[in-house]
Design an enzyme around this catalytic site. Structure first.
Site, mmCIF file in Angstrom:
data_model
loop_
_atom_site.group_PDB
_atom_site.id
_atom_site.type_symbol
_atom_site.label_atom_id
_atom_site.label_comp_id
_atom_site.label_asym_id
_atom_site.label_seq_id
_atom_site.Cartn_x
_atom_site.Cartn_y
_atom_site.Cartn_z
ATOM 1 N N ASN A 1 -61.955 50.916 -27.386
ATOM 2 C CA ASN A 1 -61.328 52.236 -27.485
ATOM 3 C C ASN A 1 -62.407 53.283 -27.251
ATOM 4 O OD1 ASN A 1 -60.007 54.557 -28.170
ATOM 5 N ND2 ASN A 1 -59.613 53.984 -30.311
ATOM 6 N N LYS B 1 -62.108 56.379 -27.026
ATOM 7 C CA LYS B 1 -61.827 57.644 -27.723
ATOM 8 C C LYS B 1 -62.118 58.825 -26.772
ATOM 9 C CE LYS B 1 -62.601 55.284 -32.050
ATOM 10 N NZ LYS B 1 -62.973 55.343 -33.461
ATOM 11 N N SER C 1 -66.678 49.412 -36.934
ATOM 12 C CA SER C 1 -68.096 49.068 -36.817
ATOM 13 C C SER C 1 -68.335 47.609 -36.403
ATOM 14 C CB SER C 1 -68.841 49.407 -38.112
ATOM 15 O OG SER C 1 -68.745 50.794 -38.379
#
Ligand code: 13P
Length: 246
Positions: free
Chosen positions: A9, A11, A209
């Site tokens: 992802n 973002k 993470s």
């Protein structure tokens, strides 16, 4: 045999030339046959990457509406018209910053399924939820709409991503055992709603993470079928290393 998936992802990161460099890097690599590698670039780049053959392309979101006066939004039909196969929905950043509700996210899921796009459905508790030992209830309630309203055929097309909010972008990763406990809980909810065939089939990804140094341990857990990767997916070598961590 459940599908193994590693999705990046991106973002709201990377300008066009940076995105192209990363995309070309990832497209030129070879991945294990049994792992689906997905990238979710910002929406304005989706069309230019939609001919990818080595990686699959995902949107980071979709509108819950089909078309019309919804400035700034894009529809599932639009995604399907550029041959997209995946879309992330219900990411915690959208739940938090855009006040997305479980009902709205369910409507997005329905819209994606109507156009043959696989929703990557995100759920996960906050630190406060975990500290108050409310994390199972929170995740159960985030899943309740899709568990109670979708048919088993529809549900079988979904990918779930468990992303504890306190682990996203913080460097704190869930212990593999804690992540496994939640993944197994999610699978048990799917079992209760749809039975063993679907609960064994559904892929449940871990996000928060996840990086090359912890992916192997996380992916070795019985109910963890891959990852939804943020920061570490912005570097082709670390993303590749995560994909090769099964
Ligand atoms: P990080 O891997 O940066 O923690 O982000 C996880 C995430 O939110 C993926 O959707």
């Amino acid at each position: 045999m459940r599908k193994k998936i590693v999705a990046g992802n991106w973002k709201m990161n990377l300008n066009k030339s940076e995105a192209e460099i990363l995309y070309n890097d990832l497209e030129s690599k070879s991945y294990p046959d049994d792992v689906e590698a997905i990238i979710a670039p910002a929406s304005i780049y989706l069309d230019s990457f939609s001919n990818a053959s080595n990686v699959s392309i995902s949107s980071q979101d979709v509108s819950a509406n089909s078309n019309g006066a919804f400035t700034g939004e894009f529809s599932a039909e639009m995604l399907s018209s550029i041959n997209l196969r995946f879309a992330i929905v219900g990411h915690s950043e959208r739940r938090t910053f855009h006040k997305e509700t479980d009902l709205l996210i369910f409507q997005k899921v329905e819209m994606l399924l109507k156009y043959g796009i696989t929703p990557i459905f995100c759920c996960g508790e906050s630190l406060l939820d975990r500290e108050s030992k409310n994390h199972f209830n929170v995740v159960k309630s985030q899943l309740s709409q899709i568990l109670s309203k979708l048919s088993s055929e529809e549900f079988s097309k979904i990918v779930i991503a468990y992303e504890p909010v306190w682990a996203i972008g913080t460097g704190l990763t869930a212990d593999p055992e804690d992540a496994q406990e939640m993944h197994s809980f999610i699978r048990s909810l799917v079992f209760e709603a749809f039975g063993s065939e679907i609960s064994e089939l559904i892929s449940i990804l871990y996000g928060g993470s996840c990086k090359p140094s912890n992916a192997k341990e996380l992916f070795s857990m019985d109910d963890i079928d891959g990852g939804l990767i943020g920061g570490a997916s912005l570097d082709s070598e670390s993303f590749e290393a995560i994909i090769n961590s099964f």
